[in-house]
Design a protein around this motif. Structure first.
Motif, PDB file in Angstrom:
ATOM      1  N   ALA A   2     -41.248 -17.113  29.908  1.00  0.00           N
ATOM      2  CA  ALA A   2     -40.734 -15.757  30.343  1.00  0.00           C
ATOM      3  C   ALA A   2     -39.217 -15.656  29.951  1.00  0.00           C
ATOM      4  CB  ALA A   2     -40.973 -15.328  31.812  1.00  0.00           C
ATOM      5  N   ARG A   3     -38.764 -14.707  29.610  1.00  0.00           N
ATOM      6  CA  ARG A   3     -37.228 -14.411  29.480  1.00  0.00           C
ATOM      7  C   ARG A   3     -36.632 -13.117  29.569  1.00  0.00           C
ATOM      8  NH1 ARG A   3     -36.578 -16.186  23.250  1.00  0.00           N
ATOM      9  NH2 ARG A   3     -38.786 -16.566  23.235  1.00  0.00           N
ATOM     10  N   THR A   4     -35.359 -13.075  30.156  1.00  0.00           N
ATOM     11  CA  THR A   4     -35.032 -11.773  30.317  1.00  0.00           C
ATOM     12  C   THR A   4     -34.201 -11.385  28.946  1.00  0.00           C
ATOM     13  OG1 THR A   4     -32.600 -12.724  30.916  1.00  0.00           O
ATOM     14  CG2 THR A   4     -34.427 -12.434  32.671  1.00  0.00           C
ATOM     15  N   GLU A   5     -33.701  -9.957  28.784  1.00  0.00           N
ATOM     16  CA  GLU A   5     -32.628  -9.914  28.062  1.00  0.00           C
ATOM     17  C   GLU A   5     -31.471 -10.496  28.092  1.00  0.00           C
ATOM     18  OE1 GLU A   5     -33.607  -7.346  25.690  1.00  0.00           O
ATOM     19  OE2 GLU A   5     -35.618  -7.536  26.324  1.00  0.00           O
ATOM     20  N   ASP A  52     -23.169 -13.078  37.820  1.00  0.00           N
ATOM     21  CA  ASP A  52     -22.531 -12.415  36.569  1.00  0.00           C
ATOM     22  C   ASP A  52     -21.185 -11.844  36.941  1.00  0.00           C
ATOM     23  OD1 ASP A  52     -22.309 -11.064  34.260  1.00  0.00           O
ATOM     24  OD2 ASP A  52     -23.860  -9.935  34.409  1.00  0.00           O
ATOM     25  N   PRO A  53     -20.081 -12.792  36.676  1.00  0.00           N
ATOM     26  CA  PRO A  53     -18.916 -12.449  37.033  1.00  0.00           C
ATOM     27  C   PRO A  53     -18.215 -11.247  36.249  1.00  0.00           C
ATOM     28  CG  PRO A  53     -18.804 -14.768  35.981  1.00  0.00           C
ATOM     29  CD  PRO A  53     -20.287 -14.171  36.399  1.00  0.00           C
ATOM     30  N   ALA A  54     -18.730 -11.242  34.857  1.00  0.00           N
ATOM     31  CA  ALA A  54     -18.192 -10.077  33.977  1.00  0.00           C
ATOM     32  C   ALA A  54     -18.425  -8.814  34.607  1.00  0.00           C
ATOM     33  CB  ALA A  54     -18.674 -10.295  32.858  1.00  0.00           C
ATOM     34  N   THR A  55     -19.657  -8.674  35.124  1.00  0.00           N
ATOM     35  CA  THR A  55     -19.861  -7.297  35.659  1.00  0.00           C
ATOM     36  C   THR A  55     -19.887  -7.195  37.270  1.00  0.00           C
ATOM     37  OG1 THR A  55     -22.317  -7.762  35.899  1.00  0.00           O
ATOM     38  CG2 THR A  55     -21.631  -6.993  33.779  1.00  0.00           C
ATOM     39  N   GLY A  56     -19.364  -8.242  38.131  1.00  0.00           N
ATOM     40  CA  GLY A  56     -19.347  -8.416  39.580  1.00  0.00           C
ATOM     41  C   GLY A  56     -20.644  -8.232  40.106  1.00  0.00           C
ATOM     42  N   ALA A  57     -21.603  -8.713  39.480  1.00  0.00           N
ATOM     43  CA  ALA A  57     -22.886  -8.761  39.985  1.00  0.00           C
ATOM     44  C   ALA A  57     -23.503 -10.000  40.272  1.00  0.00           C
ATOM     45  CB  ALA A  57     -23.924  -7.780  39.302  1.00  0.00           C
ATOM     46  N   VAL A  58     -24.793  -9.772  41.058  1.00  0.00           N
ATOM     47  CA  VAL A  58     -25.690 -11.182  41.391  1.00  0.00           C
ATOM     48  C   VAL A  58     -27.102 -10.476  40.832  1.00  0.00           C
ATOM     49  CG1 VAL A  58     -26.759 -12.929  42.551  1.00  0.00           C
ATOM     50  CG2 VAL A  58     -24.185 -12.398  42.853  1.00  0.00           C
ATOM     51  N   HIS A  59     -27.747 -11.147  40.069  1.00  0.00           N
ATOM     52  CA  HIS A  59     -29.468 -10.781  39.509  1.00  0.00           C
ATOM     53  C   HIS A  59     -30.305 -11.536  40.170  1.00  0.00           C
ATOM     54  CE1 HIS A  59     -27.032  -8.280  36.520  1.00  0.00           C
ATOM     55  NE2 HIS A  59     -26.491  -9.157  36.332  1.00  0.00           N
ATOM     56  N   GLU A  60     -31.315 -10.970  40.741  1.00  0.00           N
ATOM     57  CA  GLU A  60     -32.466 -11.520  41.371  1.00  0.00           C
ATOM     58  C   GLU A  60     -33.488 -11.433  40.112  1.00  0.00           C
ATOM     59  OE1 GLU A  60     -34.351 -11.177  45.734  1.00  0.00           O
ATOM     60  OE2 GLU A  60     -35.002  -9.809  44.399  1.00  0.00           O
ATOM     61  N   ILE A  61     -34.105 -12.592  39.943  1.00  0.00           N
ATOM     62  CA  ILE A  61     -35.211 -12.892  38.886  1.00  0.00           C
ATOM     63  C   ILE A  61     -36.337 -13.205  39.325  1.00  0.00           C
ATOM     64  CG2 ILE A  61     -35.551 -13.563  36.418  1.00  0.00           C
ATOM     65  CD1 ILE A  61     -32.504 -13.733  36.259  1.00  0.00           C
ATOM     66  N   ASP A  62     -37.347 -12.548  38.951  1.00  0.00           N
ATOM     67  CA  ASP A  62     -38.845 -13.197  39.268  1.00  0.00           C
ATOM     68  C   ASP A  62     -38.931 -13.928  38.215  1.00  0.00           C
ATOM     69  OD1 ASP A  62     -41.549 -13.686  39.870  1.00  0.00           O
ATOM     70  OD2 ASP A  62     -42.003 -11.685  40.484  1.00  0.00           O
ATOM     71  N   HIS A  63     -39.234 -15.434  38.816  1.00  0.00           N
ATOM     72  CA  HIS A  63     -39.365 -16.366  37.646  1.00  0.00           C
ATOM     73  C   HIS A  63     -40.904 -16.676  37.353  1.00  0.00           C
ATOM     74  CE1 HIS A  63     -40.198 -19.070  41.155  1.00  0.00           C
ATOM     75  NE2 HIS A  63     -38.922 -19.040  41.307  1.00  0.00           N
ATOM     76  N   GLY A  64     -41.763 -15.585  37.917  1.00  0.00           N
ATOM     77  CA  GLY A  64     -43.122 -15.528  37.318  1.00  0.00           C
ATOM     78  C   GLY A  64     -43.264 -14.790  36.073  1.00  0.00           C
ATOM     79  N   GLY A  78     -40.346 -13.188  34.490  1.00  0.00           N
ATOM     80  CA  GLY A  78     -38.885 -12.904  33.984  1.00  0.00           C
ATOM     81  C   GLY A  78     -38.440 -11.546  34.535  1.00  0.00           C
ATOM     82  N   THR A  79     -38.918 -10.896  35.365  1.00  0.00           N
ATOM     83  CA  THR A  79     -38.488  -9.396  35.655  1.00  0.00           C
ATOM     84  C   THR A  79     -37.392  -9.546  36.562  1.00  0.00           C
ATOM     85  OG1 THR A  79     -40.778  -8.461  35.479  1.00  0.00           O
ATOM     86  CG2 THR A  79     -39.189  -7.294  36.830  1.00  0.00           C
ATOM     87  N   VAL A  80     -36.104  -8.669  36.105  1.00  0.00           N
ATOM     88  CA  VAL A  80     -35.012  -8.574  37.192  1.00  0.00           C
ATOM     89  C   VAL A  80     -35.358  -7.699  38.300  1.00  0.00           C
ATOM     90  CG1 VAL A  80     -32.433  -7.854  37.159  1.00  0.00           C
ATOM     91  CG2 VAL A  80     -33.367  -8.799  35.232  1.00  0.00           C
ATOM     92  N   THR A  81     -35.681  -8.179  39.430  1.00  0.00           N
ATOM     93  CA  THR A  81     -36.200  -7.321  40.536  1.00  0.00           C
ATOM     94  C   THR A  81     -35.180  -6.590  41.229  1.00  0.00           C
ATOM     95  OG1 THR A  81     -36.121  -9.468  41.766  1.00  0.00           O
ATOM     96  CG2 THR A  81     -38.255  -8.911  40.839  1.00  0.00           C
TER      97      THR A  81
END
Length: 403
Positions: free
Chosen positions: A339-342, A371-383, A385-388
């Motif tokens: 799986a992979r994200t964008e 993600d320091p460039a956007t000031g965010a933390v992303h949660e990803i389902d590693h089953g 690859g979905t950004v939940t």
């Protein structure tokens, strides 16, 4: 002959105290409330046992302000205000350690999230209480924290090391044993012993009496880091890895796990807490997966260079990685991309000032990437690859997971 370890007269007493706290993993109270241990011998103090881990992220901004982000409710709580001179942030799954410069050396503030999970045989116990500040440890020089088995070593470059056991927190930080060692790398606690890298490119073993264990030194050049896994303590060395494990009867056994011939060295190894696998970047070839149980290195080839990798330690031996294009990938043991994200982190990984600030954390269901460039933390389902979820309006300079 290897140079001897320096230690104060309190080493034996300190290690004896550490050993006494390892008989069974005991949970430390967030407040000195009197509570009887349960049938498993785990004393939760003033905290409540909860049905599942009370997971949260502790996020430090560039000034060191600490925000606790509850992953169940998304509520945000300020654990500590920012301050000047911050030099590092560390965590052990419950406590967060914030280091900063002082006029006389270095101070390490200890914050208790009051969320933790204790492995107990074939099951675990999880607890949640009220967050609080535990106090400050002082020393000289840079600080390194190594944690596992509900305890940590807080080592100052000046030579002093604090042995901090979770189940002794109610006694206060001033009561924590201190020892002095000549360490050339991170010092790990294991079953009442200390594992100490030396200038002689070996790792020495101190027993519970504070003495060097004869013939126990193992070669380890340039020790980069150490991880306490379900199998034992694993040091990453120039020639591969060194595993220290506890045998029946309490004896500590050591063995080398060398790289395959002509292999590229791994970067820092990382994996899910209390699991048997670790992973690290293998130059531009992909990632290394170290199966600690099998004492085996496996190369996970990649068509794009990888920047970070962390092993899940699950039944499928999967690894989560961040590639140079800013995608998060989930890899099989042969390198197949499951799986992979964008290109989620493209702005951060292409900015040299931010690339090293990107962090990858994994638990049983998700990966969390800052993600320091956007000031965010992303949660990803590693089953799949979905950004939940994406947690925005943050300044994620450093992130730790607790619970």
């Amino acid at each position: 002959m290897n140079p001897p370890l320096r230690r104060t007269a309190s080493v034996a007493a300190a290690l004896t105290l550490l050993l006494a706290s390892t008989a069974c993993a005991r949970a430390a109270p967030p407040a000195p409330a009197a509570t009887a241990p349960d049938a498993h011998g785990i004393d939760a103090g003033g905290a409540a046992e909860v049905a599942s881990p009370a997971r949260a992220l502790v996020i430090a901004d560039r000034r060191g302000e600490l925000t606790l982000l509850d992953l169940a409710t998304e509520a945000r709580t300020t654990l500590a205000s920012g301050r000047s001179g911050i030099t590092g942030l560390f965590g052990d799954g419950r406590l967060v350690y914030r280091a900063h410069d002082t006029e006389g050396g270095t101070a390490v503030e200890v914050f208790d999230s009051a969320r933790w999970t204790v492995p107990h045989g074939d099951h675990t116990h999880s607890f949640r209480g009220a967050p609080q500040t535990r106090g400050t440890l002082e020393g000289e020089g840079d600080v390194t924290v190594v944690a596992g088995e509900q305890r940590a070593t807080v080592a100052f470059a000046g030579g002093e090391l604090v042995l901090l056991a979770h189940d002794a927190l109610a006694e206060g930080l001033d009561a924590a044993p201190r020892v002095t060692v000549d360490a050339a790398g991170p010092v790990a606690p294991l079953a009442g012993h200390l594992l100490v890298p030396t200038a002689g490119a070996t790792i020495e073993l101190l027993d519970p009496a504070g003495d060097r264990v004869p013939d126990a030194a193992v070669a380890c050049a340039d020790p980069r880091d150490v991880d306490l896994t379900r199998v034992g303590a694993v040091f990453s060395c120039a020639e591969g890895a060194v595993l220290f494990s506890r045998e029946v009867g309490g004896t500590i056994a050591a063995e080398a796990i060398p790289y395959p011939a002509n292999a590229l060295l791994a970067g820092s190894l990382s994996g899910r807490a209390d699991r048997p696998d670790l992973a690290g970047v293998a130059g531009e070839q992909g990632a290394w997966l170290l199966d600690v149980r099998q004492r085996q290195w496996m190369l996970l080839p990649s068509d794009v260079p990888l920047l970070q990798a962390a092993a899940l330690g699950d039944d499928d031996s999967r690894t989560v990685a961040i590639d140079a294009d800013g995608r998060v990938r989930v890899l099989a043991p042969d390198g197949t991309v499951l799986a992979r994200t964008e290109q989620l982190l493209a702005a951060s990984v292409t900015d040299p000032a931010l690339r090293d600030r990107v962090q990858l954390l994994v638990d049983a269901q998700h990966a969390y990437v800052s993600d320091p460039a956007t000031g965010a933390v992303h949660e990803i389902d590693h089953g799949d690859g979905t950004v939940t979820r994406t947690f925005a309006d943050l300044d994620p300079w450093s992130v730790q997971q607790v619970g």
